[in-house]
Every structure is written in C-alpha cells, then in structure tokens.
Design a protein around this motif. Structure first.
Motif, PDB file in Angstrom:
ATOM      1  N   LYS A  40      38.039  36.433  34.584  1.00  0.00           N
ATOM      2  CA  LYS A  40      38.889  36.610  35.766  1.00  0.00           C
ATOM      3  C   LYS A  40      38.330  35.907  37.000  1.00  0.00           C
ATOM      4  CE  LYS A  40      40.599  41.082  34.154  1.00  0.00           C
ATOM      5  NZ  LYS A  40      40.406  42.538  34.254  1.00  0.00           N
ATOM      6  N   GLY A  41      37.019  35.563  36.958  1.00  0.00           N
ATOM      7  CA  GLY A  41      36.433  34.884  38.108  1.00  0.00           C
ATOM      8  C   GLY A  41      36.161  35.795  39.284  1.00  0.00           C
ATOM      9  N   VAL A  42      35.778  37.040  38.999  1.00  0.00           N
ATOM     10  CA  VAL A  42      35.470  37.988  40.080  1.00  0.00           C
ATOM     11  C   VAL A  42      34.136  38.685  39.791  1.00  0.00           C
ATOM     12  CG1 VAL A  42      37.892  38.453  40.621  1.00  0.00           C
ATOM     13  CG2 VAL A  42      36.695  39.893  38.951  1.00  0.00           C
ATOM     14  N   GLY A  52      34.708  42.899  43.010  1.00  0.00           N
ATOM     15  CA  GLY A  52      36.136  42.621  43.150  1.00  0.00           C
ATOM     16  C   GLY A  52      36.458  41.307  43.837  1.00  0.00           C
ATOM     17  N   ARG A  53      35.462  40.650  44.450  1.00  0.00           N
ATOM     18  CA  ARG A  53      35.729  39.391  45.178  1.00  0.00           C
ATOM     19  C   ARG A  53      35.731  38.214  44.220  1.00  0.00           C
ATOM     20  NH1 ARG A  53      33.689  39.476  50.782  1.00  0.00           N
ATOM     21  NH2 ARG A  53      34.732  37.452  50.903  1.00  0.00           N
ATOM     22  N   ALA A  54      36.607  37.260  44.474  1.00  0.00           N
ATOM     23  CA  ALA A  54      36.702  36.051  43.650  1.00  0.00           C
ATOM     24  C   ALA A  54      35.615  35.058  44.046  1.00  0.00           C
ATOM     25  CB  ALA A  54      38.075  35.426  43.821  1.00  0.00           C
ATOM     26  N   TYR A  55      34.979  34.455  43.056  1.00  0.00           N
ATOM     27  CA  TYR A  55      33.856  33.561  43.359  1.00  0.00           C
ATOM     28  C   TYR A  55      34.114  32.089  43.015  1.00  0.00           C
ATOM     29  CZ  TYR A  55      32.998  33.880  38.340  1.00  0.00           C
ATOM     30  OH  TYR A  55      33.144  33.824  36.985  1.00  0.00           O
ATOM     31  N   VAL A  56      35.183  31.799  42.302  1.00  0.00           N
ATOM     32  CA  VAL A  56      35.392  30.427  41.817  1.00  0.00           C
ATOM     33  C   VAL A  56      35.534  29.464  43.003  1.00  0.00           C
ATOM     34  CG1 VAL A  56      36.908  28.914  40.481  1.00  0.00           C
ATOM     35  CG2 VAL A  56      36.466  31.262  39.706  1.00  0.00           C
ATOM     36  N   GLY A  57      34.753  28.393  42.960  1.00  0.00           N
ATOM     37  CA  GLY A  57      34.821  27.366  43.996  1.00  0.00           C
ATOM     38  C   GLY A  57      34.128  27.731  45.294  1.00  0.00           C
ATOM     39  N   ARG A  58      33.524  28.906  45.358  1.00  0.00           N
ATOM     40  CA  ARG A  58      32.848  29.337  46.587  1.00  0.00           C
ATOM     41  C   ARG A  58      31.359  29.015  46.524  1.00  0.00           C
ATOM     42  NH1 ARG A  58      36.273  33.227  49.249  1.00  0.00           N
ATOM     43  NH2 ARG A  58      34.691  33.269  50.891  1.00  0.00           N
ATOM     44  N   MET A  83      35.784  27.511  36.163  1.00  0.00           N
ATOM     45  CA  MET A  83      35.623  28.874  36.691  1.00  0.00           C
ATOM     46  C   MET A  83      34.244  29.084  37.324  1.00  0.00           C
ATOM     47  SD  MET A  83      38.477  30.444  36.141  1.00  0.00           S
ATOM     48  CE  MET A  83      38.164  32.204  36.201  1.00  0.00           C
ATOM     49  N   ALA A  84      33.602  28.005  37.740  1.00  0.00           N
ATOM     50  CA  ALA A  84      32.247  28.118  38.294  1.00  0.00           C
ATOM     51  C   ALA A  84      32.289  28.222  39.820  1.00  0.00           C
ATOM     52  CB  ALA A  84      31.422  26.904  37.889  1.00  0.00           C
TER      53      ALA A  84
END
Lengths: 140, 413
Positions: A40-42, A52-58, A83-84
C-alpha cells in the motif's frame, strides 16, 4: 519560489544521485520490514509516528535505522514496482540501510550537523546532493 | 578504499559479472562508512526469503546463476537464513500462490552458485559456530549479535543481498564491528533482578535496545549472576538487535571480552543505568492483553534449538491445545530431524501444535497468512517477534514460555 535555497544542511557524503522531493519527517526509527506496508506504500506499524502516512516518492527524514536485514532486497523490489521513497535522511544509518541504498537505488545520507528530524520540518521541499553531503531546503 | 590486485580485477569485471556487481556494491557501502580496505571473511549467511527478495531480486539471482560456472560460484562457505515456505505446510497455511514457485526459483539459483541451504537463523547453534576473532558476513541481526557478543567473532549486519555479495567476493568492507575500537562498550546497564524465562531475557534485550541511539552504541550489561546459557543469550541478543540496531554487546563475567568493565570499555568507566524488576514488568505491560483470546501462539524468531523444542514438548506432553488456536514452532531442518529421532516431534504434534521446518514466522508472508487464516491476536515468548510482527497487522502479547502454552490450551491469555 521553488528552486531558491532557503538554507543548507551538511552531513556525511551519502549514496545515490541528486534528487528533489518533499520531506516526511518524524523523530522515530526506520525499518523497511517492520514499519512499512510495502504493497500500500504506507507506514504500517501502529506505534510508529508516521503510522498511516504514505511514503512513496517522499524524502523520509528519521532518527536512526532499526533492525531488519531485509532492507536491501525490499528497497530493490520497492524501486522495481515504483513504490520506493525518494530518499532517506537519518541521524544514524546502519549497514543494512547503506546496503539497501546501494542495491535499491534509494538515496541515503546521515551524520548531519544536528538532529536532522529537528532541522527539517514536515512537508518541506528538499534538494539533495548526496556526493557532497548537502541537503538544500527549498520550501518550508 | 585501497584495493588489492584481485579486488581490482573483480571491480574491472575480469572475474565475471556477478563478482563485478558484488564488489561494486561493497565499495559503495565501504565508502559510506569510510572503510579503508576490505577484510577476508570465513563464511557468509544470506537472508533471502521469497517475500523479502521479491520478483526483482529473484530475477537478479537467476541472472547471476546463469553466469559461467567459474564466475558464479561462491568462494567461501555461504549458508542461508530461514526460507519463506515450508513445502509441507504451505497449503494449510494458505500462503500466497506464487510463494512456493518463487522459493523454488531462489533455491535453484542458490544451488547453482554453490550456496548451502541451511535455512536457519541459529547457524551459530546448529551449523558451524564461529570462533573468537573470525571475520564473518552474517546476514541476520540475531546471528550477527550472537557471533559478535557471545562468540567474539566479527561481523556487521550483512543484510540480505550483502552477505551474498560477500559469498561471491570472500570479503567485506572493514568498518564497524571488524574494527576492535568500535567493539568497546560505550553504554553500561546494571540489572538488579535475575531474568528467569527466555521471554525475560528477550525483554531485557528489548529494554536495552530501546535505549540505543545508533548502530555504534555497544552496551555492557553487569549484574548477571549466573551465565544464562545459549538460548537465553540468543533471545537477549535477538531482541537487543531488533529494538535497537545493535550488532554487539558485552555481559560482564559472561562474554569473552568482558571479564571486567575495564576490558569491555577499553579502560574507562561508564555511567551506569540500573534496570530493575519494575522495568521488566513495564516492558511486559506494554504488550498486556489479560483475559483476551488468542488466535495463534508462535515460538519463533529466533528459530528453536533442540533444547527449546524439548522444553516445549515437556510443557505440551499429554495435553491438547484448543482447536481454534494455532500453535506453531519454527525450527531448522537439522533440529526437526533430531526431534523426529528423539520422539519430541510426536509429543508436540500429539498436542495439536505444529512444527514448521526451515522457516521463521515473520519471514513467511506473515501479513497475507494472517489475513487469510484470520490470525490477529498472537502470543509469543519472543520479544523480537512481539516487536516486529506489529508491522504485519498482528496484536502481539509477550508471555513467558509456560504461559504461552497455557494460553494455547485455554484459548485466551
């Protein structure tokens, strides 16, 4: 305006190519295996401050690397699936983070002039020059 | 980094593409940690379960395995951490359909490269225990910290693919735990209670691990009155490495470089923090779910030794676990064979508990398995597992070993 450097933070020379992205910041540790839902990328561990926070591309800005020797495989797979995270800035990296950065193509920097989780606000726009050990804050 | 002629040849591709790839990765890591050169290692231990390796990693291993024989074979004994699938249990555990196929591909690639499929994270108990001063490439945090702390060998965390690189090159960058000055204690904890159960030792490791601020923090533990034995040290180290990011510890009067505080620290004294029974109780309370039902009871992380299997067989002997509760024990293949010969497997399985071979719970698609099997509330005596399994959607409770068995029989904590 984006592109103008508000300030620059210095660290040890890192791994990877220059990158620009938004920061996701917390005074907490990091493990790819223990903390993330990589489908899910979180952030998935309830006790984590980024739960719960999304991390993809951050650009993840966190305190220290935790256990989890699977990191290198996981960064590699996450990168292959798009998805990294864009990069990882830690106060203290450990070997598995460095091995993961090298294999997975995720930028890694650490050993900054101060507590990097306090120096960079959440959601700040950053530009990284890993070879020089420089983090430029563009927006905050 | 200074490179020998052989290392230059590897880096230039003169010894094949797999070794060029391997040493290139090692150089990036070595430069990051300011290593000056490489150090030869005597064995490598590769973490490579299918869930972690993924499709992209599996394809990379297959490319390496397809290289000419003299270019693809590992040059030192190279062994494996637990796999993600026990073929005998894969279907009833309802693991993802692709899991056995991917595991098979990884196994085939490793065999082509000369990797020995030991499938264990307790290689220091069941394969070849390293000796003091030996440089290693250990690929599991628990095996790394045990080899460093208990045996006096020298290894960093060589996570996943990094230990595979070491198998191909026969060396690792010399930094961190390969350097004597980095192995000295710089944190000191005095315990004024006697851990009894394996879970107590894990909880103590977790208590100290939470206090670590970097990979280069090395704790010294004083106040241990009796040498606790291999399984207790295993749980202590595995939890310390899991809650911190800690590859090394000293235990005064127990571990090889800690006959005295001065020996452990390299000369100086350190301010000590005292840890008491109240701290241990508070650690357990962080997982407390008194009276709540349990779905699954897991003995794993680390895999069980023969003595732990004997302990649990004794607790289960002549009893039946509640049918709605799955009770799982993970063990290395060699331990499972020994349990069969010695009747322990029959005793354990007569209770309704199940033994999983060559795997470890969190490395076998734990999230998908839990969702499909309806497992959420998990009881364990492993402080390490209690820590990491939360990230897979479980609600763990940490209990002493006998209380785990009671929970399995009653169906609740």
């Amino acid at each position: 305006m984006p592109g103008a450097r508000i300030r620059t933070i210095r660290g040890h020379a890192g791994i990877g190519a220059p990158v620009r992205a938004q920061a996701l910041v917390a005074a907490d540790g990091f493990s790819a295996r223990y903390d993330l839902d990589r489908v899910k990328g979180v952030f998935a561990r309830p006790a984590h401050k980024l739960y719960g926070r999304a991390y993809v591309g951050r650009i993840l800005v966190l305190d220290q690397a935790k256990g989890g020797v699977a990191t290198a495989w996981m960064f590699h797979e996450m990168q292959a699936r798009g998805m990294a995270p864009a990069a990882l800035l830690l106060n203290h990296a450990n070997p598995v983070m460095a091995q993961g950065a090298a294999f997975g193509g995720v930028v890694l920097m650490d050993r900054f002039e101060g507590d990097v989780t306090a120096l960079i606000p959440d959601d700040a726009l950053l530009e990284l020059e890993p070879e020089k050990g420089l983090v430029h804050v563009l927006e905050e | 980094m200074r490179l020998s002629d052989e290392e230059k040849r590897m880096a230039d591709g003169g010894m094949g593409e797999p070794r060029r790839l391997a040493i290139g990765q090692q150089l990036a890591v070595g430069r990051f940690f300011d290593a000056e050169d490489f150090v030869p290692v005597t064995q490598a231990h590769v973490m490579a379960d299918g869930e972690a390796v993924g499709e992209a990693g599996t394809a990379m291993l297959e490319r390496c395995a397809a290289a000419p024989r003299d270019e693809r074979r590992v040059v030192i004994p190279t062994i494996t951490d637990p796999r993600g699938v026990d073929p005998a249990a894969c279907s009833w555990l309802d693991q993802p359909e692709h899991a056995p196929e991917r595991e098979g591909r990884i196994v085939k690639a490793f065999e082509a490269m000369g990797v020995l499929l030991t499938n264990t994270c307790i290689n220091y108990q069941v394969v070849v225990p390293p000796t003091r001063g030996e440089h290693l490439a250990m690929g599991d945090t628990g095996s790394t910290i045990y080899c460093n702390g208990v045996l006096g060998a020298r290894s960093n965390f060589e996570g996943g693919v990094a230990a595979f690189w070491a198998g191909l090159t026969g060396r690792v960058p010399r930094y961190g735990m390969h350097r004597p000055e980095e192995r000295r204690a710089n944190r000191h904890y005095v315990i004024d209670f006697e851990p009894a159960d394996l879970a107590d030792w894990g909880a103590l490791g977790g208590l100290i691990g939470r206090r670590m601020t970097s990979y280069f923090d090395v704790p010294l533990v004083s106040g241990v009155k009796v040498s606790p034995g291999s399984d207790a040290m295993k749980h202590f180290g595995a939890a310390l490495a899991s809650y911190g990011s800690t590859p090394m510890f000293h235990m005064q009067g127990v571990t090889p470089d800690a006959a005295s505080i001065e020996q452990a620290t390299g000369g100086g004294a350190l301010d000590a923090e005292r840890l008491g029974r109240g701290d241990l109780d508070a650690f357990y309370d962080g997982f407390a779910r008194e009276g709540e039902p349990v779905d699954v009871v897991v003995f794993a992380a680390p895999q069980l030794s023969l003595y732990e299997m004997r302990l649990i067989a004794g607790l289960l002997d002549g009893r039946r676990v509640k049918p709605e509760v799955a009770v799982l024990l993970t063990a290395p293949p060699e331990v499972v064979r020994a349990c069969e010969r010695m009747g322990l497997r029959a005793t354990i399985e007569a209770s309704g508990a199940r033994i999983l071979e060559g795997v470890c719970f969190y490395q076998m698609y734990a999230r998908e398995m839990g969702e499909r099997m309806g497992w959420k509330r998990l009881a364990t005596n492993s402080a390490k597992l209690a820590n990491i399994i939360q990230g897979y959607g479980y609600e763990p409770v940490l209990l002493p070993t006998a209380r785990c068995i009671e929970a399995a029989i009653r169906g609740h904590v």
